[in-house]
Write a protein that holds these residues in place. Structure first.
Motif, PDB file in Angstrom:
ATOM      1  N   GLN A 184      25.981  44.985  35.611  1.00  0.00           N
ATOM      2  CA  GLN A 184      26.260  43.778  36.374  1.00  0.00           C
ATOM      3  C   GLN A 184      26.143  42.590  35.416  1.00  0.00           C
ATOM      4  OE1 GLN A 184      27.222  43.108  39.715  1.00  0.00           O
ATOM      5  NE2 GLN A 184      27.525  41.114  38.704  1.00  0.00           N
ATOM      6  N   GLU A 211      38.003  39.477  36.378  1.00  0.00           N
ATOM      7  CA  GLU A 211      38.170  38.093  36.812  1.00  0.00           C
ATOM      8  C   GLU A 211      36.858  37.570  37.385  1.00  0.00           C
ATOM      9  OE1 GLU A 211      40.985  35.431  39.789  1.00  0.00           O
ATOM     10  OE2 GLU A 211      41.382  37.565  39.475  1.00  0.00           O
ATOM     11  N   PRO A 212      36.416  36.398  36.935  1.00  0.00           N
ATOM     12  CA  PRO A 212      35.156  35.840  37.444  1.00  0.00           C
ATOM     13  C   PRO A 212      35.226  35.563  38.952  1.00  0.00           C
ATOM     14  CG  PRO A 212      35.855  34.721  35.442  1.00  0.00           C
ATOM     15  CD  PRO A 212      37.003  35.561  35.881  1.00  0.00           C
ATOM     16  N   SER A 213      34.096  35.721  39.605  1.00  0.00           N
ATOM     17  CA  SER A 213      34.013  35.356  41.017  1.00  0.00           C
ATOM     18  C   SER A 213      33.846  33.850  41.185  1.00  0.00           C
ATOM     19  CB  SER A 213      32.841  36.084  41.682  1.00  0.00           C
ATOM     20  OG  SER A 213      31.611  35.733  41.042  1.00  0.00           O
ATOM     21  N   HIS A 214      33.395  33.174  40.120  1.00  0.00           N
ATOM     22  CA  HIS A 214      33.238  31.724  40.128  1.00  0.00           C
ATOM     23  C   HIS A 214      33.403  31.211  38.708  1.00  0.00           C
ATOM     24  CE1 HIS A 214      31.641  27.713  41.019  1.00  0.00           C
ATOM     25  NE2 HIS A 214      30.983  27.825  39.891  1.00  0.00           N
ATOM     26  N   SER A 215      34.041  30.050  38.568  1.00  0.00           N
ATOM     27  CA  SER A 215      34.228  29.433  37.252  1.00  0.00           C
ATOM     28  C   SER A 215      34.250  27.927  37.427  1.00  0.00           C
ATOM     29  CB  SER A 215      35.540  29.911  36.619  1.00  0.00           C
ATOM     30  OG  SER A 215      35.818  29.208  35.430  1.00  0.00           O
ATOM     31  N   ARG A 252      30.768  33.277  36.562  1.00  0.00           N
ATOM     32  CA  ARG A 252      29.910  34.272  37.199  1.00  0.00           C
ATOM     33  C   ARG A 252      30.782  35.433  37.658  1.00  0.00           C
ATOM     34  NH1 ARG A 252      27.879  29.729  41.033  1.00  0.00           N
ATOM     35  NH2 ARG A 252      26.794  28.358  39.576  1.00  0.00           N
ATOM     36  N   PHE A 253      30.151  36.587  37.796  1.00  0.00           N
ATOM     37  CA  PHE A 253      30.891  37.806  38.129  1.00  0.00           C
ATOM     38  C   PHE A 253      30.242  38.510  39.309  1.00  0.00           C
ATOM     39  CE2 PHE A 253      31.349  36.888  33.628  1.00  0.00           C
ATOM     40  CZ  PHE A 253      32.706  37.025  33.403  1.00  0.00           C
ATOM     41  N   PHE A 254      31.055  39.335  39.973  1.00  0.00           N
ATOM     42  CA  PHE A 254      30.550  40.134  41.078  1.00  0.00           C
ATOM     43  C   PHE A 254      31.044  41.565  40.905  1.00  0.00           C
ATOM     44  CE2 PHE A 254      30.961  42.069  45.292  1.00  0.00           C
ATOM     45  CZ  PHE A 254      29.655  41.925  45.747  1.00  0.00           C
TER      46      PHE A 254
END
Length: 299
Positions: A18, A46-50, A65-67
């Motif tokens: 993770q 692909e990031p969950s948030h940028s 951030r990643f998920f």
């Protein structure tokens, strides 16, 4: 100089992990003597948030951030950059440059953070202070002779070597070991400059040498704030002022804040990660023709 840059990094993990938040310093500086024409960033997964942010140094930084689990992280930054020569320093000074050491009270308060020492108590490393004093003795306390004398003495006392892993060494260790990478020499010069009242910071980016080498890599040097001229780069590894063939990615009073990629991951105990990278540069020649690209690849 006009340069098309592609910087690719791949992190592989022996088991699914993770990914934590990552901080990216891969967007070239877009002001001063450097203009950013185009920039794109591709990240897999692909990031969950940028989001973009403006760092304390004025550089553009991206946090992502990643998920979900993954066994690899791939990042590719593509940039088109145009650089221009800076005005000669003597023209900027106009004969009014005060002698060293600079009095702190004459500096803009915004610059005080670029004068602090890196020892735990905030003091300057004694060995760096001694080196700076030696350079002062041969420069008649004038800033440009001091900077060139300092770079000459660093090259005389420290053998340059490549070192891809680990943070920049403290100035004392570099002088004690008598060997150091570009980031070690940059940190040493920064500490020496600060000890005589010259605001200085660590800079990271690319040096697109001419003629082109067989491979390019990230490079580090020192930026010094000079009244009348602003922030100007000096490369102790090369022994001179930087030229338009240097491209800045990030600068900071703290070297670790200039890392191209900084982040964490969590996974099974003992999970091993492996990094490989590739830097490609296409530089337009004086005649308008493009040089063949230079590459660096490592695992």
């Amino acid at each position: 100089m006009r340069a098309q840059l592609t910087h690719s990094l791949t992190y592989r993990y022996e088991a699914p992990v993770q990914l934590g938040e990552h901080r990216l310093c891969l967007r070239p500086r877009a002001q001063g003597h450097q203009h950013l024409i185009e920039h794109s960033l591709q990240i897999t997964p692909e990031p969950s948030h940028s989001h973009d942010l403006l760092a304390a140094s004025g550089d553009a930084i991206q946090r992502v951030r990643f998920f979900g689990p993954t066994d690899a992280l791939r990042i590719q930054a593509s940039s088109l950059v145009v650089t221009h020569p800076a005005a000669p320093l003597l023209d900027c000074f106009n004969g009014l440059e005060p002698p060293l050491p600079y009095p702190r009270r004459q500096l803009n308060q915004d610059l005080l953070g670029a004068l602090e020492g890196w020892l735990p108590n905030g003091q300057h490393d004694p060995s760096a202070v001694e080196l700076a004093q030696d350079a002062l003795m041969g420069s008649n306390q004038q800033v440009l002779p001091f900077l060139h004398q300092l770079m000459e003495m660093i090259q005389d006392r420290v053998k340059y070597t490549q070192r891809h892993a680990g943070p920049a060494w403290p100035a004392g260790r570099t002088l004690r070991e008598r060997i150091g990478s570009c980031r070690d020499l940059a940190m040493l010069m920064t500490e020496c400059c600060r000890s005589v009242g010259l605001p200085a910071r660590f800079a990271s980016g690319y040096h697109l040498a001419d003629p082109a080498p067989q491979s390019y890599d990230l490079h580090a040097w020192t930026e010094v704030y000079l009244p009348g001229a602003g922030w100007r780069g000096f490369d102790p590894s090369a022994g001179g002022e930087i030229t338009e063939r240097y491209i800045v990615l990030a600068s900071s009073s703290k070297p670790d804040l200039t890392a191209a990629v900084c982040g964490t991951f969590s996974g099974p105990p003992g999970t091993v990660s492996e990094l490989s990278w590739l830097i490609e540069a296409m530089v337009e020649s004086e005649s308008g023709q493009d040089h063949e690209p230079s590459l660096i690849q490592a695992a």
